[in-house]
Design a protein around this motif. Structure first.
Motif, PDB file in Angstrom:
ATOM      1  N   TRP A  49      65.275  72.914 -60.164  1.00 28.96           N
ATOM      2  CA  TRP A  49      66.126  72.201 -59.202  1.00 28.96           C
ATOM      3  C   TRP A  49      66.749  73.225 -58.266  1.00 28.96           C
ATOM      4  O   TRP A  49      67.417  74.161 -58.725  1.00 28.96           O
ATOM      5  CB  TRP A  49      67.220  71.414 -59.938  1.00 28.96           C
ATOM      6  N   ARG A  50      66.512  73.073 -56.953  1.00 32.33           N
ATOM      7  CA  ARG A  50      67.029  74.030 -55.979  1.00 32.33           C
ATOM      8  C   ARG A  50      67.841  73.319 -54.890  1.00 32.33           C
ATOM      9  O   ARG A  50      67.462  72.213 -54.456  1.00 32.33           O
ATOM     10  CB  ARG A  50      65.884  74.798 -55.309  1.00 32.33           C
ATOM     11  N   LEU A  51      68.898  73.978 -54.436  1.00 36.69           N
ATOM     12  CA  LEU A  51      69.726  73.431 -53.353  1.00 36.69           C
ATOM     13  C   LEU A  51      68.949  73.597 -52.043  1.00 36.69           C
ATOM     14  O   LEU A  51      68.729  74.720 -51.599  1.00 36.69           O
ATOM     15  CB  LEU A  51      71.045  74.216 -53.291  1.00 36.69           C
ATOM     16  N   GLN A  52      68.533  72.466 -51.433  1.00 35.57           N
ATOM     17  CA  GLN A  52      67.669  72.583 -50.256  1.00 35.57           C
ATOM     18  C   GLN A  52      68.307  72.054 -48.967  1.00 35.57           C
ATOM     19  O   GLN A  52      67.736  72.231 -47.890  1.00 35.57           O
ATOM     20  CB  GLN A  52      66.326  71.868 -50.502  1.00 35.57           C
ATOM     21  N   ALA A  53      69.454  71.396 -49.075  1.00 33.55           N
ATOM     22  CA  ALA A  53      70.189  71.005 -47.860  1.00 33.55           C
ATOM     23  C   ALA A  53      71.632  70.759 -48.261  1.00 33.55           C
ATOM     24  O   ALA A  53      71.890  70.205 -49.332  1.00 33.55           O
ATOM     25  CB  ALA A  53      69.601  69.739 -47.245  1.00 33.55           C
ATOM     26  N   ALA A  54      72.554  71.164 -47.405  1.00 36.11           N
ATOM     27  CA  ALA A  54      73.962  70.931 -47.739  1.00 36.11           C
ATOM     28  C   ALA A  54      74.826  70.990 -46.492  1.00 36.11           C
ATOM     29  O   ALA A  54      74.544  71.739 -45.555  1.00 36.11           O
ATOM     30  CB  ALA A  54      74.448  71.972 -48.750  1.00 36.11           C
ATOM     31  N   SER A  55      75.874  70.168 -46.519  1.00 31.84           N
ATOM     32  CA  SER A  55      76.956  70.329 -45.561  1.00 31.84           C
ATOM     33  C   SER A  55      78.232  70.419 -46.393  1.00 31.84           C
ATOM     34  O   SER A  55      78.627  69.445 -47.044  1.00 31.84           O
ATOM     35  CB  SER A  55      77.015  69.146 -44.600  1.00 31.84           C
ATOM     36  N   VAL A  56      78.814  71.599 -46.406  1.00 36.65           N
ATOM     37  CA  VAL A  56      80.025  71.842 -47.216  1.00 36.65           C
ATOM     38  C   VAL A  56      81.102  72.386 -46.275  1.00 36.65           C
ATOM     39  O   VAL A  56      81.154  73.573 -45.977  1.00 36.65           O
ATOM     40  CB  VAL A  56      79.740  72.823 -48.384  1.00 36.65           C
ATOM     41  N   CYS A  57      81.930  71.469 -45.786  1.00 34.49           N
ATOM     42  CA  CYS A  57      83.009  71.880 -44.875  1.00 34.49           C
ATOM     43  C   CYS A  57      84.234  72.352 -45.647  1.00 34.49           C
ATOM     44  O   CYS A  57      85.052  73.096 -45.114  1.00 34.49           O
ATOM     45  CB  CYS A  57      83.403  70.698 -43.982  1.00 34.49           C
ATOM     46  N   PHE A  58      84.363  71.887 -46.893  1.00 28.66           N
ATOM     47  CA  PHE A  58      85.590  72.166 -47.644  1.00 28.66           C
ATOM     48  C   PHE A  58      85.294  72.911 -48.957  1.00 28.66           C
ATOM     49  O   PHE A  58      85.616  72.426 -50.049  1.00 28.66           O
ATOM     50  CB  PHE A  58      86.317  70.843 -47.934  1.00 28.66           C
ATOM     51  N   PRO A  59      84.667  74.105 -48.859  1.00 26.62           N
ATOM     52  CA  PRO A  59      84.370  74.839 -50.090  1.00 26.62           C
ATOM     53  C   PRO A  59      85.640  75.436 -50.688  1.00 26.62           C
ATOM     54  O   PRO A  59      86.552  75.806 -49.952  1.00 26.62           O
ATOM     55  CB  PRO A  59      83.445  75.970 -49.605  1.00 26.62           C
ATOM     56  N   SER A  60      85.684  75.485 -52.009  1.00 27.81           N
ATOM     57  CA  SER A  60      86.833  76.077 -52.678  1.00 27.81           C
ATOM     58  C   SER A  60      86.471  77.519 -53.048  1.00 27.81           C
ATOM     59  O   SER A  60      86.108  77.833 -54.159  1.00 27.81           O
ATOM     60  CB  SER A  60      87.160  75.251 -53.924  1.00 27.81           C
ATOM     61  N   ARG A  61      86.475  78.364 -52.016  1.00 25.73           N
ATOM     62  CA  ARG A  61      86.241  79.811 -52.178  1.00 25.73           C
ATOM     63  C   ARG A  61      84.841  80.153 -52.671  1.00 25.73           C
ATOM     64  O   ARG A  61      84.675  80.900 -53.627  1.00 25.73           O
ATOM     65  CB  ARG A  61      87.351  80.427 -53.040  1.00 25.73           C
ATOM     66  N   TRP A  62      83.832  79.570 -52.026  1.00 32.24           N
ATOM     67  CA  TRP A  62      82.452  80.029 -52.228  1.00 32.24           C
ATOM     68  C   TRP A  62      81.697  79.916 -50.912  1.00 32.24           C
ATOM     69  O   TRP A  62      82.123  79.219 -49.995  1.00 32.24           O
ATOM     70  CB  TRP A  62      81.760  79.281 -53.364  1.00 32.24           C
ATOM     71  N   ASP A  63      80.573  80.651 -50.859  1.00 30.76           N
ATOM     72  CA  ASP A  63      79.865  80.846 -49.602  1.00 30.76           C
ATOM     73  C   ASP A  63      78.499  80.140 -49.670  1.00 30.76           C
ATOM     74  O   ASP A  63      77.593  80.592 -50.364  1.00 30.76           O
ATOM     75  CB  ASP A  63      79.724  82.368 -49.406  1.00 30.76           C
ATOM     76  N   LEU A  64      78.400  79.021 -48.931  1.00 30.32           N
ATOM     77  CA  LEU A  64      77.181  78.194 -48.976  1.00 30.32           C
ATOM     78  C   LEU A  64      75.923  78.993 -48.630  1.00 30.32           C
ATOM     79  O   LEU A  64      74.872  78.812 -49.252  1.00 30.32           O
ATOM     80  CB  LEU A  64      77.351  77.011 -48.010  1.00 30.32           C
ATOM     81  N   SER A  65      76.028  79.910 -47.669  1.00 30.12           N
ATOM     82  CA  SER A  65      74.807  80.608 -47.202  1.00 30.12           C
ATOM     83  C   SER A  65      74.150  81.419 -48.316  1.00 30.12           C
ATOM     84  O   SER A  65      72.959  81.694 -48.265  1.00 30.12           O
ATOM     85  CB  SER A  65      75.125  81.507 -46.003  1.00 30.12           C
ATOM     86  N   THR A  66      74.933  81.799 -49.330  1.00 26.92           N
ATOM     87  CA  THR A  66      74.362  82.587 -50.431  1.00 26.92           C
ATOM     88  C   THR A  66      73.720  81.689 -51.502  1.00 26.92           C
ATOM     89  O   THR A  66      73.090  82.181 -52.428  1.00 26.92           O
ATOM     90  CB  THR A  66      75.427  83.456 -51.129  1.00 26.92           C
ATOM     91  N   LYS A  67      73.905  80.366 -51.391  1.00 25.18           N
ATOM     92  CA  LYS A  67      73.436  79.454 -52.447  1.00 25.18           C
ATOM     93  C   LYS A  67      72.195  78.660 -52.032  1.00 25.18           C
ATOM     94  O   LYS A  67      71.507  78.109 -52.882  1.00 25.18           O
ATOM     95  CB  LYS A  67      74.535  78.447 -52.823  1.00 25.18           C
TER      96      LYS A  67
END
Ligand code: HEM
Length: 271
Positions: free
Chosen positions: A115-133
């Motif tokens: 299972w891989r993260l293949q699309a996301a919109s995360v405007c309100f992350p709690s101290r993590w960086d979407l581009s690295t995931k």
């Protein structure tokens, strides 16, 4: 939302525990709408205009599932929130259009070798960086979480393999921060400074459902933030339960969450 209306306080006198904590979800409650809707959607629009690379990440493998997710959100709003009117810009990536319709952040996971993260919109992350995931697996996404590999990796992977479109689930995560801002894309794990008056209790309501056509899994994250001081004023047990959780969390988890020294400060205030 006033602090009296704060919907979730996942604390009790049993202290900290690392658990999947999944509960069955009635799809009528998949998306939560409250009086913060217009301000949160406005904030999302600003972030999408100014920080698109930080709040959106997509791979081609996630496109079809994102389109299905957008259709499911439209259906859900029509059925369960008919008072809401909206327009969709069909020229945008569907994960972006979907994100503009709801207060939730949206993550789409597609099964390939894993299972891989293949699309996301995360405007309100709690101290993590979407581009690295983006493009990575559940194990890799949770790499920084102490104890995840031993306690949660197997059950979470097995849960993803067993999830079916007709049975969805939800869970809660919480933390304590010294800043109520919803958009916190930095992984710094600073302990809250100041005293309880300056701390904010942040709860993530997360849902997991499998989409019927593409069989992708959608993970939604909805954030609720309230002043810890006000929560304590409205609920005398809040401070006691918070202290029990902080005191019993393993040291590595306290480091990860940025809670080092917080239990002692709280204990002094409660005495
Ligand atoms: C049953 C499913 C899941 C479980 C049990 C789970 C559990 C956890 C736990 C215990 C943490 C530690 C954070 C905290 O307690 O505040 C965490 C963090 C996190 N989770 Fe999950 N999670 C699940 C699904 C997902 C999914 C599907 C994603 C997809 C994006 C995700 C993304 C993250 C991220 C980005 C973090 C922060 C990691 C970091 O600090 O870099 N989780 N999760």
């Amino acid at each position: 939302m006033s602090n009296q209306d704060f919907p979730y306080t996942p604390l009790d006198n049993k202290g900290w525990r690392m658990a999947m904590g999944l509960r069955p979800l009635d799809l009528a409650n998949w998306l939560e709408v409250d009086d913060q809707r217009s301000s949160e959607l406005q904030l999302k629009n600003e972030l999408l205009a100014e920080n698109f690379e930080i709040v959106v990440a997509t791979n081609a493998e996630g496109y079809e599932a994102s389109a299905e997710l957008l259709a499911c959100i439209e259906e859900s709003l029509k059925e369960f929130h008919p008072e809401i009117s909206y327009k969709v810009d069909r020229s945008e990536h569907p994960i972006v259009s979907a994100s503009r319709l709801v207060q939730e952040d949206l993550c789409v996971l597609v099964k390939s070798d894993d299972w891989r993260l293949q699309a996301a919109s995360v405007c309100f992350p709690s101290r993590w960086d979407l581009s690295t995931k983006i493009g990575t697996t559940l194990d890799s996404i949770h790499g920084p979480v102490p104890g995840y590999d031993v306690e949660l990796s197997n059950p979470t992977n097995a849960f993803f393999d067993r999830l079916k479109p007709d049975r969805s689930f939800w869970r809660l995560n919480w933390t304590l921060l010294d800043n109520p801002t919803l958009h916190q894309p930095f992984s710094s794990r600073r302990s809250p400074s100041g005293d309880l008056d300056d701390w904010h209790f942040r709860v993530e309501r997360q849902t997991l459902r499998q989409l019927p056509k593409t069989k992708a899994i959608v993970f939604t994250i909805r954030n609720y933030v309230a002043s810890a001081k006000v929560l304590r004023e409205h609920n005398p047990e809040f401070g006691k339960h918070l202290l029990a959780a902080l005191d019993s969390a393993p040291t590595k988890m306290q480091d990860y969450k940025g809670w080092v020294g917080v239990a002692d400060k709280l204990r002094n205030e409660l005495c």
